[in-house]
Design a protein around this motif. Structure first.
Motif, short mmCIF file in Angstrom:
data_model
loop_
_atom_site.label_atom_id
_atom_site.label_comp_id
_atom_site.label_asym_id
_atom_site.label_seq_id
_atom_site.Cartn_x
_atom_site.Cartn_y
_atom_site.Cartn_z
N UNK A 13 44.14 91.01 20.74
CA UNK A 13 43.76 89.69 20.26
C UNK A 13 43.98 89.53 18.75
N UNK A 14 44.57 88.44 18.32
CA UNK A 14 44.72 88.20 16.88
C UNK A 14 43.36 88.14 16.19
N UNK A 15 43.34 88.55 14.95
CA UNK A 15 42.11 88.57 14.17
C UNK A 15 42.21 87.57 13.02
N UNK A 16 41.08 87.21 12.41
CA UNK A 16 41.13 86.34 11.23
C UNK A 16 42.07 86.92 10.18
N UNK A 73 50.24 85.16 11.80
CA UNK A 73 50.78 84.18 12.73
C UNK A 73 49.90 82.93 12.86
N UNK A 74 48.69 82.97 12.32
CA UNK A 74 47.79 81.83 12.51
C UNK A 74 48.35 80.53 11.95
N UNK A 75 48.96 80.51 10.77
CA UNK A 75 49.54 79.24 10.31
C UNK A 75 50.65 78.73 11.21
N UNK A 127 37.48 82.35 21.99
CA UNK A 127 37.28 82.44 20.56
C UNK A 127 37.89 81.24 19.86
N UNK A 128 37.39 80.95 18.67
CA UNK A 128 37.94 79.94 17.78
C UNK A 128 38.17 80.58 16.42
N UNK A 129 39.41 80.51 15.93
CA UNK A 129 39.75 81.11 14.65
C UNK A 129 39.98 80.02 13.61
N UNK A 130 39.41 80.22 12.42
CA UNK A 130 39.52 79.21 11.37
C UNK A 130 40.96 78.90 11.01
N UNK A 131 41.83 79.88 11.12
CA UNK A 131 43.21 79.67 10.72
C UNK A 131 44.02 78.82 11.66
N UNK A 179 33.32 90.05 19.95
CA UNK A 179 33.99 89.70 18.71
C UNK A 179 33.09 88.76 17.89
N UNK A 180 33.07 88.89 16.57
CA UNK A 180 32.18 88.05 15.75
C UNK A 180 32.43 86.56 15.91
N UNK A 181 33.69 86.17 16.22
CA UNK A 181 34.00 84.74 16.32
C UNK A 181 34.03 84.25 17.76
N UNK A 182 33.47 85.03 18.68
CA UNK A 182 33.50 84.64 20.10
C UNK A 182 32.50 83.53 20.37
#
Length: 275
Positions: free
Chosen positions: A174-177, A181-183, A204-208, A232-235
């Motif tokens: 899973x991608x991390x903060x 690649x997020x942008x 999950x929801x990632x800010x990026x 995961x912290x952002x789950x």
């Protein structure tokens, strides 16, 4: 094969030396999403245990149009002499009716010959890494084991191709903060990102990449312990259970439902088809 109509179910028979050896049905891809298209996703399966075989039976019972697997397709590792028993045998009934577009994971690349056999059996380009396949209006962009800066140009080119109405990015870990690649995912449009590796289900929801659901589906039967199932912290949602993810794609929205082996829907989310 030529002369097939879109969005049509066909029966097929495989024969060797004139004798029928296998039968099944397949549904050709539609041209658009005016009617809902159902697919399933899971990862971390192919283990020699009851839960993994149960997930394989569940996959066949779903009668999906398409399967997406997010890596670790065999345990403890992929090997030419083992994968019929760990992977292709249990998935036989599911594969008789739907293609599997997936990626390799950590356990799949331990033995190079095992990775080769696995990828050849599924018909994946690029040895299961950095490839793109289409199922009608659905684009599968497969990154492989993990995402890194080297994937940026490939992903940007793949997402720039005109035509797909839904785009699914698949990467085992899973991608991390802060992932580079997020942008690119945020600029997409990407419908969802599917991963495995963690032996649990997470949404999950990632800010990026706001609005894009990141879905971890390492629930295919791989062994579980505290190390493999941390939250995961952002789950937004974390479920420790075996099962699979149902994905319904239609004209304006995508519906995600994680279903466990008892048939219980443990999480459900509706998102725009193109966030």
């Amino acid at each position: 094969m030529t002369g097939l109509r879109p969005d049509t179910r066909y029966r097929w028979t495989a024969a060797i030396e004139g004798g029928a050896t296998a039968r099944g049905t397949l549904t050709t891809a539609p041209r658009d999403l005016r009617r809902p298209l159902d697919l399933i996703a899971f990862a971390d399966y192919g283990a020699p245990n009851g839960p993994s075989r149960a997930v394989a039976r569940m996959a066949a019972a779903e009668r999906p149009r398409l399967m997406v697997t997010a890596g670790d397709n065999a345990y403890l590792f992929a090997h030419p002499s083992l994968i019929d028993d760990t992977t292709f045998g249990p998935l036989r009934d599911a594969l008789a009716q739907a293609p599997n577009h997936g990626v390799v994971g950590d356990h799949d690349i331990v033995v190079p010959a095992g990775q080769d056999a696995l990828v050849e059996g599924f018909g994946w380009p690029g040895r299961g890494e950095r490839y793109e396949l289409r199922y009608g209006p659905v684009q599968i962009v497969a990154l492989g084991l993990r995402s890194d800066a080297g994937d940026v140009a490939f992903l940007r080119r793949a997402l720039a191709r005109p035509g797909p109405l839904a785009r699914l990015v698949v990467v085992h870990q899973p991608p991390k903060p802060g992932d580079p690649l997020l942008p690119v995912i945020a600029a997409g449009p990407v419908t969802a990102v599917l991963s495995g590796h963690l032996h649990a289900y997470e949404r999950r929801e990632l800010d990026g990449a706001p609005g894009v659901p990141f879905l971890t589906v390492g629930t295919g039967g791989g062994p579980r312990n505290a190390e493999r199932t941390p939250r995961s912290p952002d789950a937004v949602t974390h479920v420790v259970a075996f099962g699979l993810l149902r994905v319904r794609l239609e004209a304006a929205r995508a519906t995600y439902a994680f279903v466990d082996l008892e048939g219980r829907v443990r999480d459900r989310a509706v998102r725009p088809l193109t966030p």
